[in-house]
Structures are given as C-alpha cells and as structure tokens.
Design an enzyme around this catalytic site. Structure first.
Site, PDB file in Angstrom:
ATOM      1  N   TYR A  96      -8.559  30.263  40.806  1.00  0.00           N
ATOM      2  CA  TYR A  96      -8.479  28.836  40.474  1.00  0.00           C
ATOM      3  C   TYR A  96      -8.118  28.660  39.001  1.00  0.00           C
ATOM      4  O   TYR A  96      -7.231  27.874  38.655  1.00  0.00           O
ATOM      5  CB  TYR A  96      -9.815  28.172  40.780  1.00  0.00           C
ATOM      6  CG  TYR A  96      -9.867  26.682  40.510  1.00  0.00           C
ATOM      7  CD1 TYR A  96      -9.357  25.773  41.439  1.00  0.00           C
ATOM      8  CD2 TYR A  96     -10.441  26.180  39.350  1.00  0.00           C
ATOM      9  CE1 TYR A  96      -9.410  24.407  41.195  1.00  0.00           C
ATOM     10  CE2 TYR A  96     -10.496  24.818  39.098  1.00  0.00           C
ATOM     11  CZ  TYR A  96      -9.984  23.939  40.027  1.00  0.00           C
ATOM     12  OH  TYR A  96     -10.035  22.587  39.788  1.00  0.00           O
ATOM     13  N   SER A 156      -7.436  20.974  35.088  1.00  0.00           N
ATOM     14  CA  SER A 156      -8.875  21.194  35.206  1.00  0.00           C
ATOM     15  C   SER A 156      -9.388  21.649  33.855  1.00  0.00           C
ATOM     16  O   SER A 156      -8.636  22.226  33.054  1.00  0.00           O
ATOM     17  CB  SER A 156      -9.193  22.263  36.254  1.00  0.00           C
ATOM     18  OG  SER A 156     -10.565  22.623  36.216  1.00  0.00           O
TER      19      SER A 156
END
Length: 284
Positions: free
Chosen positions: A167, A154
């Site tokens: 996350y 990501s």
C-alpha cells in the site's frame, strides 16, 4: 453560484466512503457527477467492497441536491472500462471538467509474506488505476485546454507504513505520478494535485481487520478504533475523520480558488505529520 457551478466531475470509487463524499460535495457546489465504481469484490481485499446498491445510493444523494448523475460500472484496472466511462460521461454531459481519482483498496501483510496476487492487486488498483484514470480524461482536457485532476494519495505516501508495504509503495508512486502528470499537462492549462488523507472513517477502515490493527490485538472493537484514533492526530478532539473533510479539500483544488495551484500534495491529517507517529497525550 456554487464553487463548481455547471462543472462536470468524474469520481472513481464513488459508491461509498470518500468517493461518495466527493460526489456529494461537488454536487452541492453545482456540479453534475459521473459516478464510477467496480462494485465487486477483489479476493485479496479482506473487507467487503462496495455493492451496486451503494452506487445507486450515491446517485440518489447527488440527485437530491438537484444535480444530475450517471452511474458507470468500471474497474480502474481496465483502460477499456475507463475509456468507456469517459465516453458515457461525454455523451451525457458533453464535457468533463474535473477528475477525482479516488478508487483504492487496502490490505496488510509483511512484505516477505505477501503473495504475488495481493501485491499485484494493490499496485493495479492504487497506482496503475490512477494512471489509467488520468490517461482516460487527458485527451479531452487537452483538447479543451482546461481541467483539474485531484488524486487521493495517503499519509502513507509521506511516511513508511509497517505491515502494508504494498500500500505504501503504491501511494508513494501516486505522488510521483501526480507531479509528472502536472508537469506534462501544465502547458495545456490543466492542473493536477494530490490529497493525502490521514486516518479516515470509511468502508476501508470501518471493518474488523482495521479494528484489530488500531487496537493492536485480535478482536478489536469500534470503541477502541475511535478511542485509539486520537493517538494518530494532534488536533484537539479529532479521531478518525469524516470523509467529507477530504472532499472539502478537493472542492478547493477543483475550484477557481486554486486556479494557480498545481503539482502540490496536501495532507489532510489533523496534524499527524507534526507528530513522531504517536500522540501520547491526546486532548479529547
């Protein structure tokens, strides 16, 4: 002759979104696909996860391209599930050439307010799950002395993300994991790389919690999601990107074109990392 002609690609999180895009792109270039997804809800995830019908839809999309697909219901948090998925893939196709470790979840919360289960689920799926996926295919790839592993990271693995520390921590960990996997498998001719998606329009983001986050207020709309997405990117006309843009990069990494590429991180972010975090004057 396709870029992945007669290869076998295992994709996790394959029921929809980026996973489905990876499956379709790989099949369009000649690969048969092992479709892996848990197809069930996790209580700490604030949006609906994929259902069995989603996985079936992906399989039909692959088969419509003239390639074979098997569906395996497996949770990446379970090594037993993943080992069984690999075995089913080998029984069906005889080999596994590529792994796309894509399964992931997202949720929000200040780090000091997160409950332990939310943190644990995030790390278990987004980091431990990647390790278990790589572990599941490693022995087979080592025996054949060939293979490619592509991991979905990501852009939040490259910059801090306020409001979703769990996350961000998992995705930062994924990059370290990938580099170590690449180093350990290099003597066997096996490559490992990481794609870091920017703002992608998928099931993970196309939901009310994400609308609110992107809008900056409760009750955010799809229209605000699209409009404000331009502020995240530098390239003209780009807002939340199609999952197929990530699949294009995975095709390259899994193909012979990247035969000498291993241990790298490729952001697919429409220039986001060129910005200070906000595009104040997007070109639409």
């Amino acid at each position: 002759m396709g870029m992945l002609q007669d290869k076998v690609v295992m994709v996790t999180g394959a029921a929809r979104g980026q996973g489905r895009a990876h499956a379709i792109a790989s099949a369009s270039e000649g690969a048969d696909i092992i479709l892996v997804d848990a197809v069930r809800q996790i209580e700490t995830v604030p949006y609906p996860l994929a259902e069995p019908t989603d996985l079936e839809h992906t399989a039909k999309e692959v088969e419509a391209l003239g390639r074979r697909a098997i569906q395996v219901v497996a949770d990446v948090r379970s090594q037993a599930d993943l080992d069984a998925a690999v075995q089913k893939g080998l029984e069906a196709f005889g080999k596994i050439d590529c792994l796309i470790a894509n399964a992931g979840i997202f949720s929000m919360g200040s780090f000091w307010e997160l409950d332990e289960q939310t943190w644990t689920d995030m790390i278990d799926v987004n980091l431990n799950g990647v390790w278990k996926c790589a572990k599941a295919v490693a022995r087979h790839m080592i025996e054949r002395e060939q293979g490619s592993i592509v991991i979905t990271g990501s852009i939040d693995a490259l910059e801090p993300g306020g409001g979703y520390t769990h996350y961000t921590a998992a995705k930062y960990g994924v990059i370290g994991l990938m580099k170590s996997v690449a180093l350990e498998l290099a003597p066997y001719g096996i490559r490992a790389n990481c794609i870091c998606p920017g703002f992608v329009d998928s099931g993970m983001t196309n939901n009310q919690p994400s609308y609110d986050m992107v809008a900056g207020h409760p009750g955010g709309t799809r229209e605000e999601f699209v409009a404000n997405g331009h502020h995240f990117t530098a390239l003209k006309g780009v807002t939340a990107m199609e999952p197929s843009r990530m699949a294009d990069t995975a095709l390259y990494l899994n193909s012979a074109l990247a035969a000498r590429v291993t241990g790298v991180v490729i952001p697919v972010d429409a220039g986001h990392m060129l910005l200070s975090g906000h595009n104040h004057n997007p070109v639409r």
